[in-house]
Write a protein that holds these residues in place. Sequence first.
Motif, mmCIF file in Angstrom:
data_model
loop_
_atom_site.group_PDB
_atom_site.id
_atom_site.type_symbol
_atom_site.label_atom_id
_atom_site.label_comp_id
_atom_site.label_asym_id
_atom_site.label_seq_id
_atom_site.Cartn_x
_atom_site.Cartn_y
_atom_site.Cartn_z
ATOM 1 N N ARG A 33 94.713 57.353 66.573
ATOM 2 C CA ARG A 33 93.892 56.590 67.522
ATOM 3 C C ARG A 33 92.694 57.417 67.981
ATOM 4 O O ARG A 33 92.835 58.560 68.371
ATOM 5 N N ASP A 35 90.754 56.474 70.524
ATOM 6 C CA ASP A 35 90.567 56.344 71.971
ATOM 7 C C ASP A 35 91.468 57.251 72.773
ATOM 8 O O ASP A 35 91.103 57.713 73.848
ATOM 9 N N ALA A 36 92.686 57.521 72.255
ATOM 10 C CA ALA A 36 93.644 58.298 73.039
ATOM 11 C C ALA A 36 94.033 59.613 72.377
ATOM 12 O O ALA A 36 94.737 60.418 72.964
ATOM 13 N N VAL A 107 98.743 48.088 66.168
ATOM 14 C CA VAL A 107 97.723 48.596 67.101
ATOM 15 C C VAL A 107 97.529 47.622 68.250
ATOM 16 O O VAL A 107 97.426 48.008 69.418
ATOM 17 N N THR A 108 97.509 46.336 67.931
ATOM 18 C CA THR A 108 97.341 45.305 68.967
ATOM 19 C C THR A 108 98.490 45.321 69.957
ATOM 20 O O THR A 108 98.292 45.173 71.169
ATOM 21 N N VAL A 110 100.259 47.844 70.913
ATOM 22 C CA VAL A 110 100.182 49.019 71.787
ATOM 23 C C VAL A 110 98.971 48.955 72.711
ATOM 24 O O VAL A 110 99.058 49.258 73.908
ATOM 25 N N THR A 111 97.822 48.553 72.158
ATOM 26 C CA THR A 111 96.579 48.612 72.943
ATOM 27 C C THR A 111 96.216 47.300 73.616
ATOM 28 O O THR A 111 95.443 47.289 74.580
ATOM 29 N N LEU A 113 94.444 45.125 72.197
ATOM 30 C CA LEU A 113 93.167 44.707 71.616
ATOM 31 C C LEU A 113 93.415 43.822 70.397
ATOM 32 O O LEU A 113 94.291 44.094 69.571
ATOM 33 N N SER A 118 87.554 45.179 67.104
ATOM 34 C CA SER A 118 88.105 45.936 68.243
ATOM 35 C C SER A 118 89.146 46.939 67.779
ATOM 36 O O SER A 118 89.182 48.081 68.256
ATOM 37 N N VAL A 122 89.297 51.610 67.612
ATOM 38 C CA VAL A 122 90.288 52.542 68.174
ATOM 39 C C VAL A 122 91.092 53.267 67.081
ATOM 40 O O VAL A 122 91.891 54.139 67.389
#
Length: 197
Positions: A33, A35-36, A107-108, A110-111, A113, A118, A122
């Motif tokens: 990721r 972003d994190a 991913v969706t 967890v985030t 998004l 989008s 990330v």
Amino acid sequence: MLRRARMLGVLTFLLTGGIGIISSTQVWATVQRADAGETLTVTGAVLFPLLAPLSLAVLAMGAALSIAGPVLRHILAVLGVGAAVALILGTVPLVGSAPLAAVAPAVTEVTGLGGEESVGEVVAGVTSTPWPVITLLCWVVLGVASVFVLVTARRWPAGGRRYRSTAESAHHGSGPLDSVDSWDELSHGTDPTDSAR
């Protein structure tokens, strides 16, 4: 030799189906990721939703193949070829680096998004584990085994005496018939008084 052919076919179906079910619970890809700065693990069942159901079907075909008659053996072999092709086509794109669309659901989740753009923002990178390759090899083996069953199934020996009913065993037995055996013959559609017997 043909008895071993039956055993080899059955065991290959069972083994590949079992490995497929196990692999569906294993990590097939890790997502870095952006972003994190964390990594997210994605299992085979998430990347390839049909993996577990088709693997279970292959396992069931292997069990059925162990007791199937000649016609059903050929049907199961054709179904095995179809399952192998479907599983190969589903697994090949996941070997190397899984596409973004495949990891997007994880991913969706967890985030929160949604949408490819989008999710793409990330995700810094996707790395595959050895499981897609291992599973792909299993499906190739399944395809070869299915063709092998298709070619040899007609010549496999029939099931043993344990699969016959008592009446059928008596029907095929030799020696004089008593009154009970005569009734059994009648129930099989054979006239026990026929002079040709």
